[in-house]
Design a protein around this motif. Structure first.
Motif, mmCIF file in Angstrom:
data_model
loop_
_atom_site.group_PDB
_atom_site.id
_atom_site.type_symbol
_atom_site.label_atom_id
_atom_site.label_comp_id
_atom_site.label_asym_id
_atom_site.label_seq_id
_atom_site.Cartn_x
_atom_site.Cartn_y
_atom_site.Cartn_z
ATOM 1 N N VAL A 40 0.905 -1.377 -0.027
ATOM 2 C CA VAL A 40 0.003 -0.168 -0.118
ATOM 3 C C VAL A 40 0.943 1.290 -0.112
ATOM 4 O O VAL A 40 2.089 1.254 0.682
ATOM 5 C CB VAL A 40 -0.906 0.200 1.275
ATOM 6 C CG1 VAL A 40 -1.775 -1.259 1.238
ATOM 7 C CG2 VAL A 40 -0.123 0.024 2.548
ATOM 8 N N PRO A 41 0.437 2.124 -0.541
ATOM 9 C CA PRO A 41 1.117 3.606 -0.404
ATOM 10 C C PRO A 41 1.139 4.096 1.006
ATOM 11 O O PRO A 41 0.508 3.713 1.797
ATOM 12 C CB PRO A 41 0.183 4.520 -1.309
ATOM 13 C CG PRO A 41 -1.132 3.900 -1.302
ATOM 14 C CD PRO A 41 -0.934 2.445 -1.163
ATOM 15 N N ALA A 42 1.904 5.342 0.975
ATOM 16 C CA ALA A 42 1.976 5.760 2.352
ATOM 17 C C ALA A 42 0.891 6.205 3.032
ATOM 18 O O ALA A 42 0.694 6.527 4.025
ATOM 19 C CB ALA A 42 3.349 6.797 2.379
ATOM 20 N N GLY A 43 0.012 6.822 2.131
ATOM 21 C CA GLY A 43 -1.401 7.552 2.566
ATOM 22 C C GLY A 43 -2.377 6.643 2.692
ATOM 23 O O GLY A 43 -2.307 5.390 3.280
ATOM 24 N N ARG B 250 -2.254 10.973 -0.605
ATOM 25 C CA ARG B 250 -1.082 10.070 -0.954
ATOM 26 C C ARG B 250 0.136 9.977 0.253
ATOM 27 O O ARG B 250 0.930 9.415 0.087
ATOM 28 C CB ARG B 250 -0.417 10.606 -2.304
ATOM 29 C CG ARG B 250 -1.475 10.079 -3.532
ATOM 30 C CD ARG B 250 -0.598 10.262 -4.891
ATOM 31 N NE ARG B 250 -1.759 10.291 -5.986
ATOM 32 C CZ ARG B 250 -2.327 9.004 -6.157
ATOM 33 N NH1 ARG B 250 -1.764 8.115 -5.821
ATOM 34 N NH2 ARG B 250 -2.824 8.798 -7.532
ATOM 35 N N ASP B 251 -0.260 11.055 1.078
ATOM 36 C CA ASP B 251 1.063 11.318 1.826
ATOM 37 C C ASP B 251 0.682 10.997 3.332
ATOM 38 O O ASP B 251 1.372 10.645 4.050
ATOM 39 C CB ASP B 251 1.231 12.751 2.033
ATOM 40 C CG ASP B 251 1.759 13.138 0.573
ATOM 41 O OD1 ASP B 251 2.561 12.347 -0.088
ATOM 42 O OD2 ASP B 251 1.483 14.456 0.192
ATOM 43 N N GLU B 252 -0.494 11.031 3.771
ATOM 44 C CA GLU B 252 -1.007 10.591 5.252
ATOM 45 C C GLU B 252 -2.245 9.741 5.123
ATOM 46 O O GLU B 252 -3.130 9.885 4.373
ATOM 47 C CB GLU B 252 -1.348 12.192 5.723
ATOM 48 C CG GLU B 252 -1.614 11.942 7.289
ATOM 49 C CD GLU B 252 -2.169 13.217 7.819
ATOM 50 O OE1 GLU B 252 -2.477 13.104 8.924
ATOM 51 O OE2 GLU B 252 -1.989 14.118 6.956
ATOM 52 N N LEU C 75 -18.772 5.356 10.990
ATOM 53 C CA LEU C 75 -16.970 5.611 10.811
ATOM 54 C C LEU C 75 -16.492 5.361 9.357
ATOM 55 O O LEU C 75 -16.855 4.433 8.880
ATOM 56 C CB LEU C 75 -16.335 4.778 12.026
ATOM 57 C CG LEU C 75 -16.813 4.737 13.202
ATOM 58 C CD1 LEU C 75 -16.007 3.641 14.205
ATOM 59 C CD2 LEU C 75 -16.410 6.042 14.098
ATOM 60 N N ALA C 76 -15.782 6.467 9.280
ATOM 61 C CA ALA C 76 -15.039 6.269 7.863
ATOM 62 C C ALA C 76 -13.559 6.906 7.816
ATOM 63 O O ALA C 76 -13.477 7.675 8.652
ATOM 64 C CB ALA C 76 -15.945 6.890 6.617
ATOM 65 N N ALA C 77 -12.802 6.171 7.109
ATOM 66 C CA ALA C 77 -11.258 6.658 7.224
ATOM 67 C C ALA C 77 -11.225 7.183 5.742
ATOM 68 O O ALA C 77 -10.693 6.548 4.702
ATOM 69 C CB ALA C 77 -10.294 5.407 7.200
ATOM 70 N N CYS C 78 -11.455 8.486 5.632
ATOM 71 C CA CYS C 78 -11.095 9.260 4.392
ATOM 72 C C CYS C 78 -10.910 10.707 4.615
ATOM 73 O O CYS C 78 -11.545 11.518 5.235
ATOM 74 C CB CYS C 78 -12.378 8.937 3.414
ATOM 75 S SG CYS C 78 -12.400 9.902 1.875
ATOM 76 N N HIS C 79 -9.666 11.111 4.039
ATOM 77 C CA HIS C 79 -9.352 12.637 4.070
ATOM 78 C C HIS C 79 -10.666 13.748 3.639
ATOM 79 O O HIS C 79 -10.730 14.564 4.444
ATOM 80 C CB HIS C 79 -8.064 12.966 3.446
ATOM 81 C CG HIS C 79 -6.816 12.318 3.974
ATOM 82 N ND1 HIS C 79 -6.646 12.376 5.313
ATOM 83 C CD2 HIS C 79 -5.946 11.438 3.766
ATOM 84 C CE1 HIS C 79 -5.359 11.800 5.801
ATOM 85 N NE2 HIS C 79 -5.000 11.214 4.515
#
Length: 319
Positions: free
Chosen positions: A274-277, A292-294, A305-309
């Motif tokens: 997986v990518p870094a983010g 892509r970074d975090e 609940l959701a994990a999304c910037h």
């Protein structure tokens, strides 16, 4: 009251990461569905409860059952967990049963190991077969696995899982090898029996609709992580993560007859690559630079609940 909980569970095989920071709970009597594409880590999550992991697996984080740390169990404690407190229903019933022993032997073995008399074990076994909709129970007790259809044999396996009155059933895609009609029958039986007995259920499936029909909550996994958790009855209305919404759009029932079925773009991502983010960044149509970074974390949103910037910034629904 929480019966089973995973807290930042991480599993690694050598350099290969299988699960990353899986956090999820199952309450007493609750049914939780674990859905996602093949390779997302669903089966490994479930197998970790019984410590049925490949040799050399490195486990960090916590798995607690009834308040007890599973990774700390040894001897009698681990045997009780595997033989009485938690039962597992696997995908292929023919891999679960012994082809040279009768159904009666299969069902009564675990009861006899607990000191139940032969007569009482036989009585309870026939009652369990009747409970899961098996007909001609006396004859079935004398038959061997190859004499039963796949659907009938999976009902036998469910009966065996119920024999010790477990607090939790782990169901690892128990209907995958069955035809659609038989799938519905087996799931209905499993759902009826877990309600009747107050048993909790952790249910793995590729089929979101099937999981929603039998579960109270749905946890969506991708590349070894949980990306969204929401109530099953709000799956369509409240799904917010781009991956969950892409899965919902790729169902046959999501398009008009004759229309081209949508697919999730790209290929499923391995947890070890997986990518870094965000784990879904390489396949997401809405990816932005922070993705892509975090790595995003699970945050409260609507009913789940959701994990999304993008969602963490309270942007409108991602369509």
């Amino acid at each position: 009251m929480t019966l089973l909980s995973f807290d930042k569970l991480r599993i690694q095989l050598g350099e290969r990461v299988i699960l990353r920071d899986v956090t999820l709970s199952v309450a007493e009597g609750e049914a939780v569905g674990l859905v996602g594409e093949s390779g997302s880590g669903k089966s490994m999550t479930v197998r970790s409860v019984l410590r049925m992991l490949p040799a050399g697996a490195e486990v960090t984080g916590s798995i607690r059952f009834g308040g007890t740390e599973v990774n700390g169990l040894t001897g009698a404690g681990l045997r009780r967990l595997r033989s009485r407190d938690v039962a597992m229903v696997f995908q292929d019933p023919r891999a679960t049963t012994n082809p040279v022993r009768t159904i009666g032997d299969f069902l009564t073995e675990v009861l006899r190991d607990q000191g139940v008399s032969r007569a009482d074990a036989n009585r309870r076994a026939t009652g369990l077969l009747a409970d899961v909709g098996v007909d001609h129970v006396e004859r079935r007790m004398r038959q061997r696995p190859h004499e039963l259809s796949g659907g009938l044999l999976q009902r036998v396996v469910i009966a065996a899982a119920l024999a010790t009155e477990p607090k939790l059933i782990l169901a690892d895609e128990p209907t995958t090898a069955l035809d659609v009609t038989t799938q519905e029958e087996v799931v209905a039986i499993l759902n009826e029996q877990r309600h009747k007995r107050g048993t909790a259920l952790l249910f793995i499936s590729h089929d979101l609709e099937l999981a929603a029909a039998v579960c109270d909550r749905i946890a969506v996994m991708y590349a070894g992580e949980i990306v969204e958790i929401l109530p099953a009855d709000r799956l369509h209305e409240d799904a917010r993560h781009p991956y969950t919404r892409a899965l919902l759009r790729s169902r046959p029932g999501a398009v008009e007859p004759g229309s081209r079925l949508e697919t999730v773009p790209g290929s499923p991502q391995s947890a070890s690559d997986v990518p870094a983010g965000c784990v879904f960044a390489d396949r997401c149509a809405h990816v932005a630079s922070p993705c892509r970074d975090e790595r995003p974390v699970l945050l409260p949103l609507d009913t789940g609940l959701a994990a999304c910037h993008l969602l963490a910034k309270e942007t409108p629904h991602v369509a």
